[in-house]
Design an enzyme around this catalytic site. Structure first.
Site, mmCIF file in Angstrom:
data_model
loop_
_atom_site.group_PDB
_atom_site.id
_atom_site.type_symbol
_atom_site.label_atom_id
_atom_site.label_comp_id
_atom_site.label_asym_id
_atom_site.label_seq_id
_atom_site.Cartn_x
_atom_site.Cartn_y
_atom_site.Cartn_z
ATOM 1 C CD GLU A 121 -7.500 12.013 -18.144
ATOM 2 O OE1 GLU A 121 -8.665 12.314 -18.468
ATOM 3 O OE2 GLU A 121 -6.808 11.188 -18.774
ATOM 4 C CG HIS A 172 -5.128 5.632 -18.101
ATOM 5 N ND1 HIS A 172 -5.989 6.552 -18.630
ATOM 6 C CD2 HIS A 172 -4.216 6.362 -17.411
ATOM 7 C CE1 HIS A 172 -5.614 7.760 -18.305
ATOM 8 N NE2 HIS A 172 -4.543 7.676 -17.564
HETATM 9 ZN ZN ZN Z 1 -3.436 8.928 -16.334
#
Ligand code: ZN
Length: 217
Positions: A78, A160
């Site tokens: 991320e 998520h």
């Molecule tokens: Zn995550």
């Protein structure tokens, strides 16, 4: 060559351990970063290493163009999300993405978390919006999260987890807990009745108090 600070690597590694010990995520999921306000460099947790096993030298240092400046580990998947937030929010110098239980329930239902408690509206925002869905690690996820975050300090990532931002990691860990506690309260309150929400006027008054009047003087 910009200075790399071992102290900031230690802070990121330590916050990852705190996040797992406090039940804000499980396994290797989630990620942590800070931005050095002096150099602008971003220190981010590595991909796929158990938080207890992350050594300071596993923390990867990136610049605002996502280029690796220091570290040999693979940075968090991320990284785009973290860097996009720093590039958009001058007031933010720490970011935590976690996978907490009750906030994730709201995300699965694509529901917002309204301003229901004093602590939430004072340090996080008038409400927490659920972003549009995108796959983990994609530029779309970064774009959607940033759009739903706005100038607030947290956003729900549907199916998520959540993303919390603030001035430093101590502050962001507190925000993670306040969001999760408020999500828990909201779900319980909905299960036994109809939650009463704070008025816009009272939210503004509490935000003003937190910013200008609260604490020792
Ligand atoms: Zn995550």
């Amino acid at each position: 060559m910009q200075e790399i600070k071992d102290e900031l690597k230690r802070v990121v590694a330590g916050a990852g351990v705190t996040m797992i010990e406090q039940g804000l995520t499980v396994g290797t999921w989630g990620n942590v970063s800070v931005r050095d306000s002096e150099t602008g460099l971003i220190y981010i947790s590595p991909s796929g290493i158990d938080y207890e096993d992350i050594r300071d030298e596993d923390i990867v240092v990136l610049n605002d163009k996502l280029e690796v400046v220091d570290g040999s580990a693979t940075p968090s998947i991320e990284k785009r999300l973290h860097v996009a937030i720093y590039n958009a929010r001058e007031d933010v110098n720490a970011v935590i993405h976690d996978h907490p239980l009750y906030s994730s329930v709201l995300g699965v239902n694509r529901m917002e978390l309204p301003g229901i408690s004093e602590d939430l509206v004072q340090i996080v925002g008038d409400k927490i919006i659920c972003s549009e869905y995108a796959l983990p690690g994609t530029p779309e996820l970064a774009k959607n999260a940033l759009k739903a975050l706005g100038d607030r300090n947290a956003v729900l990532l549907p199916n998520h987890g959540t993303l919390c931002v603030g001035k430093d990691l101590k502050n962001v860990l507190r925000i993670c807990h306040v969001v999760e506690k408020a999500a828990h309260i909201y779900i319980l309150a909905k299960s036994i009745g109809t939650p009463h929400l704070l008025s816009e006027e009272n939210i503004k008054a509490m935000q003003y108090f937190a910013r200008h009047l609260y604490g020792q003087r």
